[in-house]
Design an enzyme around this catalytic site. Structure first.
Site, PDB file in Angstrom:
ATOM      1  N   ARG A  60       0.833  -1.213   0.000  1.00  0.00           N
ATOM      2  CA  ARG A  60       0.000   0.000   0.000  1.00  0.00           C
ATOM      3  C   ARG A  60       0.868   1.264   0.000  1.00  0.00           C
ATOM      4  NH1 ARG A  60      -3.335   2.491   4.616  1.00  0.00           N
ATOM      5  NH2 ARG A  60      -4.907   3.729   3.535  1.00  0.00           N
ATOM      6  N   HIS A  64       0.619   4.263  -2.726  1.00  0.00           N
ATOM      7  CA  HIS A  64       0.325   5.630  -2.292  1.00  0.00           C
ATOM      8  C   HIS A  64       1.466   6.588  -2.643  1.00  0.00           C
ATOM      9  CE1 HIS A  64      -3.339   5.305   0.521  1.00  0.00           C
ATOM     10  NE2 HIS A  64      -3.308   4.245  -0.269  1.00  0.00           N
ATOM     11  N   ASN A  92      -3.494   8.908   4.154  1.00  0.00           N
ATOM     12  CA  ASN A  92      -2.234   8.259   4.545  1.00  0.00           C
ATOM     13  C   ASN A  92      -2.038   8.105   6.047  1.00  0.00           C
ATOM     14  OD1 ASN A  92      -1.421   7.880   1.920  1.00  0.00           O
ATOM     15  ND2 ASN A  92      -0.215   9.755   1.815  1.00  0.00           N
ATOM     16  N   HIS A 189      -5.648  -5.681  -3.170  1.00  0.00           N
ATOM     17  CA  HIS A 189      -6.566  -5.716  -2.026  1.00  0.00           C
ATOM     18  C   HIS A 189      -6.774  -7.138  -1.495  1.00  0.00           C
ATOM     19  CE1 HIS A 189      -8.688  -1.594  -2.868  1.00  0.00           C
ATOM     20  NE2 HIS A 189      -7.490  -1.465  -2.333  1.00  0.00           N
TER      21      HIS A 189
END
Length: 317
Positions: A60, A64, A92, A189
């Site tokens: 992740r 990001h 975040n 995911h």
């Protein structure tokens, strides 16, 4: 006419920031820091042995990072003075395991000071995280530089859990990523955890007509309501992204076909013929998913935009 011109200019700006740089290569550290990859892999493995949530966190983190200013480790920079950095932007605040990158960087600075960028560490750690979770491996192109700019205000550009398929498509296309990439990368995911705040709107007071989102399986919605208290006071309440949340597999796609995608952005993949067909394909074949995921990860992680090799991942030189 003005909005169209503004949209065009913003697209030009986005592509000037997110441009794959050809200087990335597979053997970038072969002579300058030959043990770089094994040092990073060791840091990831050590952290994962103590905390099973580390791989999902590192994957992740990479995503990001790349979606804001390219893969330049700007997500790691601390807020400074009046500037609020990306890591302190709302999407975040739940990022974690940043210490793994710090740990790898510290060791690398001992062996080959000033050579390996924080951005490359993040990209390699994401690959190692997938491998440790039982997913595919790939050769990560290296040679990214670290960025000097990090703004919390720019985190609004990250795809949100409630995005529609058109919003997702726009977000990915602005970064040169296709619908194929969108569906493949969404498969990340398959590992991880989500707090209730990311899907709460789907399970209570969804609309004037429906209490729950019609695109969600009713029994699944009931289960989620049991996990997420109505008053929302339990800050850490949430659920895993799929039942096999520490294993990188294709369960995510199977769940979407059962209307058990956790986010509305997951379920939205069925609302477009092309993305729906890809969901079906990946749900049927773990091999097809793995191959597509690898290709899309290499494509996404080649978006670069940095200028230096940071000595400390949390501050500019």
């Amino acid at each position: 006419m003005a909005p169209i011109v503004a949209l065009f200019l913003s697209s030009v700006l986005i592509f000037s920031v997110f441009s794959p740089v050809n200087s990335l290569s597979h053997n970038y550290y072969e002579k300058t820091c030959p043990h770089a990859e094994s040092i990073i892999a060791y840091a990831v493995k050590t952290a994962t042995s103590k905390d099973k949530t580390v791989p999902a966190a590192l994957l992740r983190l990479h995503f990001h990072d790349c979606f804001i200013r390219g893969c330049d480790a700007s997500v790691l920079l601390n807020s400074h003075g009046s500037n609020k950095a990306e890591k302190d932007g709302p999407p975040n605040l739940s990022l974690h395991a940043l210490y793994v990158i710090d740990s790898a960087k510290k060791e690398l600075e001992t062996w080959c000071p000033g050579v390996v960028s924080c951005a490359d560490i993040v990209a390699l750690a994401a690959r190692d995280a997938v491998v440790l979770s039982g997913g595919p491996s790939w050769d990560v192109p290296k040679g990214r530089k670290d960025g000097r700019t990090s703004k919390a205000s720019e985190t609004v550009k990250l795809p949100a859990p409630n995005f529609t398929i058109s919003q997702l498509q726009q977000s990915f296309s602005q970064r040169g990523l296709s619908l194929d990439d969108l569906v493949a990368l969404s498969g990340g995911h398959t590992i991880g955890f989500s707090h209730c705040s990311s899907f709460q709107n789907r399970i209570r007071s969804f609309s004037a007509k429906h209490d729950t989102d019609p695109s969600i399986n009713p029994s699944f919605a009931a289960k989620l309501r049991g996990v997420c208290p109505k008053n929302g006071k339990s800050k850490n309440a949430g659920t895993t992204m799929d039942p096999s949340s520490t294993t990188f597999d294709n369960t995510y796609y199977k769940l979407i076909l059962q209307k058990k995608g956790l986010f509305s952005s997951d379920q939205a993949l069925l609302s477009n013929p092309k993305t729906q067909n890809l969901v079906k394909k990946f749900a049927t074949s773990r091999e097809a998913f793995s191959k597509a995921f690898v290709n899309s990860m290499i494509k996404m992680s080649s978006l670069t935009g940095g200028q230096e090799i940071r000595k400390n991942c949390r501050v500019v030189n």
